[in-house]
Write an enzyme that holds these catalytic residues in place. Structure first.
Site, PDB file in Angstrom:
ATOM      1  CG  ASN A  29      -0.214  -0.079   2.535  1.00 22.20           C
ATOM      2  OD1 ASN A  29       1.006   0.059   2.583  1.00 22.20           O
ATOM      3  ND2 ASN A  29      -0.955  -0.295   3.604  1.00 22.20           N
TER       4      ASN A  29
ATOM      5  CD  GLU B 156       0.021   0.593   7.406  1.00 22.36           C
ATOM      6  OE1 GLU B 156       0.246   0.617   6.182  1.00 22.36           O
ATOM      7  OE2 GLU B 156       0.098  -0.452   8.079  1.00 22.36           O
TER       8      GLU B 156
END
Ligand code: PGA
Length: 240
Positions: free
Chosen positions: A132, A139
């Site tokens: 990702n 993140e």
């Protein structure tokens, strides 16, 4: 951002080692930022080999690791403390007093580590990348100016890391302490390594996409000395 495409994993490891060695040989007390995961293992093998062949010593090298799980004992085989000792530190002459791995579980612990890293001034930071686009445990949508902090891991990262926990997601910690993106960007030089076709999309976004907090690694486009080393599979979706 420099992009180097190598034939295979072995060539990637050699190229990454060349860049690390250059920094180690150019300074009396070099400072390395280190990463865990399967990607840097080839580089760490090269570092161990060079030590065993008496080509290099790491006695004066100071290290700062990117991140650590919260909730695993240091001696748990999947803690990043154990990973680094098993794969690099215990096979070489790094001094324990020069090794820094984040620990703790609250904001105060995070700030303490941030202070150490910033004062340490990383010469070269090694990075892997998540599918990702995460770097460290930053993140998607982590602010680019973030400093060391506590994070909740995404479901995708927990699933990716379950392979280290007998394939059982329920055993993967759900929280971690990680350098922030701002902390990482403070390094003088950054080398991101990516291997395999599962990374082809996030590499395309990182190298050719917009600089966006949705793809944390895309910030490297703004770093004055960042290199991305890829095998052909990870590079497959880049414009020719
Ligand atoms: P990997 O992890 O090297 O095991 O693919 C990279 C990362 O998540 O940063």
């Amino acid at each position: 951002m420099n992009v180097i495409i190598c034939k295979d994993e072995k060539e990637v490891a050699k190229k990454a080692f060349e860049l690390v060695e250059k920094v180690l040989k150019s300074k009396e007390n070099p400072v390395l930022g280190l990463a865990t995961g399967s990607t840097p293992l080839g580089l760490y093998n090269e570092m161990v080999k060079a030590y065993q062949n008496k080509e290099i010593s790491y006695q004066n090298v100071v290290t700062y690791n990117l991140d650590e799980y919260i909730g695993l004992a240091k001696d748990h085989p999947e803690s990043y403390y154990s990973f680094m000792h098993t794969n690099l530190f215990d096979k070489t002459d790094f001094k324990e007093s020069n090794i820094h791995i984040p620990e703790g579980s609250n904001q105060q612990d995070a700030l303490k580590y941030e202070d150490e890293v910033v004062k340490g001034q990383v010469d070269l930071q090694i990075l892997g990348i998540g599918r990702n686009g995460h770097i460290g445990f930053n993140e998607p949508n982590t602010p680019f100016d973030s400093i060391t902090h506590i994070v909740d891991l995404t479901q995708e990262t927990i699933e990716d890391n379950a392979r280290f926990f007998d394939g059982d997601k329920s055993l993967v910690p759900t929280k971690a302490i990680t350098m922030g993106i701002g902390t990482i960007m403070h390094a003088k030089e950054i080398v991101l390594i990516a291997l395999g076709s599962a990374k082809a999309d996030c590499i395309k976004d990182t190298v050719e996409g917009a600089v966006s907090e949705q793809t944390p690694a895309s910030i490297l486009q703004k770093h004055p000395n960042a290199t991305i080393i890829l095998d052909e599979l990870a590079a497959a979706k880049l414009a020719k």
